[in-house]
Design a protein around this motif. Structure first.
Motif, short mmCIF file in Angstrom:
data_model
loop_
_atom_site.label_atom_id
_atom_site.label_comp_id
_atom_site.label_asym_id
_atom_site.label_seq_id
_atom_site.Cartn_x
_atom_site.Cartn_y
_atom_site.Cartn_z
N GLU A 67 56.56 -19.93 8.76
CA GLU A 67 56.76 -20.56 10.07
C GLU A 67 56.92 -19.50 11.18
OE1 GLU A 67 58.29 -23.34 6.91
OE2 GLU A 67 58.49 -21.20 7.38
N ASN A 68 57.66 -18.45 10.88
CA ASN A 68 57.89 -17.41 11.89
C ASN A 68 56.67 -16.53 12.11
OD1 ASN A 68 60.49 -18.40 12.08
ND2 ASN A 68 61.40 -16.83 10.78
N VAL A 69 55.99 -16.15 11.02
CA VAL A 69 54.80 -15.33 11.17
C VAL A 69 53.71 -16.11 11.91
CG1 VAL A 69 52.97 -14.08 9.95
CG2 VAL A 69 55.32 -13.97 9.11
N ALA A 70 53.56 -17.39 11.58
CA ALA A 70 52.56 -18.23 12.27
C ALA A 70 52.84 -18.29 13.76
CB ALA A 70 52.54 -19.63 11.67
N ALA A 71 54.12 -18.45 14.13
CA ALA A 71 54.48 -18.50 15.55
C ALA A 71 54.16 -17.18 16.24
CB ALA A 71 55.97 -18.82 15.69
N GLN A 72 54.37 -16.07 15.53
CA GLN A 72 54.06 -14.76 16.10
C GLN A 72 52.57 -14.60 16.34
OE1 GLN A 72 56.59 -12.03 16.64
NE2 GLN A 72 54.87 -11.75 18.02
N ALA A 94 61.28 -15.83 18.43
CA ALA A 94 62.59 -16.23 17.92
C ALA A 94 62.44 -16.92 16.57
CB ALA A 94 63.26 -17.17 18.92
N ASP A 95 63.49 -16.87 15.77
CA ASP A 95 63.50 -17.54 14.48
C ASP A 95 63.32 -19.04 14.68
OD1 ASP A 95 63.96 -18.52 11.94
OD2 ASP A 95 65.76 -17.31 11.60
#
Length: 310
Positions: free
Chosen positions: A71-76, A171-172
């Protein structure tokens, strides 16, 4: 427009699949950038900067990115996606976890397991367990694709001099949490990166026989150990040794198949190997149809003889 490769790494070193993905990115045209998202991953970013053909490395450093939570890598990736024509991921467990999320967030189709870049908008990918090859054209403004490493040569790990640019980390998301991991320890080469693989099938009969017969051969050759799905399901070998459509896709210089009949799902995972040697007492075994060298013999006699001769 530029092409972005999402690097696979352990915060210290790059995984080999990243180099194959860079080669695919170079074939798409435009500058190639590499995203290294992690925590204290400066060493991995420096290694990415050395890859031949890479123009820029983007380094996002955050505790939220430490363990590659999808989820975090995708958002990045989505945060910087508008600047790119292609977003390429290695077709590994990590890449397959993140890429569909990115494609969904961007509302574009994902191109899975590409093995050739025909043009910037046209790609080849295997279908029907590798028995056919589909040519797929995408009209999306941003192409999201996973790259099958065996379809592309690895880019040179040295020779490049790309600049490393710090990137503001997202952000997380708070949607997932890293609790821990159990990493299998293995003194042998990693299966997907090994130049030589010795694999066993259901005919091995037991985990004891599997180890007794194949380990001496693997030791002699400095090879990784692999297994068919049937052998894994029977408990003869661990899951991470499985080669095939539902296991790992490999293309070593030498693949030795011992007691493997050659079911379609296994062939899909190893038929791109440079040289295939099959040892099987069944002359009708499908594995012989893809083998460069076939030995119709009892593996329990033939393999020890081979070890003695090496």
């Amino acid at each position: 427009m530029s092409v972005l490769v999402i690097a696979e790494h352990d915060n210290a070193t790059l995984k080999g699949a990243t180099l194959n993905t860079v080669t695919a990115a170079l074939a798409c045209g435009g500058d190639v950038h590499v995203l290294v998202a992690g925590q204290n991953a400066g060493a991995a970013a420096a290694a990415a900067a050395q890859i031949a053909g890479v123009a820029k490395v983007l380094h996002a450093d955050s505790e939220a990115l430490a363990h590659g939570l999808a989820e975090n890598v995708a958002a990045q990736v989505v945060a910087i996606a508008p600047g790119y024509s292609h977003l390429l991921f290695p077709a590994t467990a990590g890449g397959k976890n993140v890429a569909p999320r990115v494609a969904a967030l961007l509302d574009v189709a994902q191109l899975s397991d590409i093995t050739k870049v025909v043009s910037p908008d046209t790609f080849e990918r295997p279908i029907y367990a590798g028995n056919a090859v589909a040519t797929v054209q995408s009209t999306d403004a941003i192409k999201v694709a996973t790259v099958r490493g065996t379809g592309f040569d690895a880019a040179a790990a040295t020779g490049g001099s790309a600049a490393v640019e710090a990137l503001a980390a997202v952000a997380d998301s708070g949607k997932s949490q890293y609790l821990g991991s159990e990493i299998a320890k293995n003194d042998r080469p990693e299966l997907t990166a090994a130049k030589i693989i010795v694999s066993g099938g259901r005919a091995m009969g037991s985990s004891e026989k599997f180890n007794e017969v194949l380990i001496p051969l693997a030791d002699k050759l400095g090879a990784a150990l692999g297994a068919s799905r049937a052998a894994v399901d029977a408990g003869y070998a661990p899951n991470d040794w499985q080669v095939g459509q539902t296991g790992k896709i490999v293309a070593p210089q030498l693949y030795i198949a011992c007691g493997i009949s050659g079911a379609i799902q296994h062939l899909a995972g190893m038929k791109d190997s440079k040289v295939i040697v099959a040892i099987n007492k069944d002359a009708e075994a499908p594995i012989f149809s893809v083998a460069d060298y076939g030995l119709e013999a009892d593996l329990f006699a033939a393999v020890p003889e081979l070890v003695k001769s090496l």
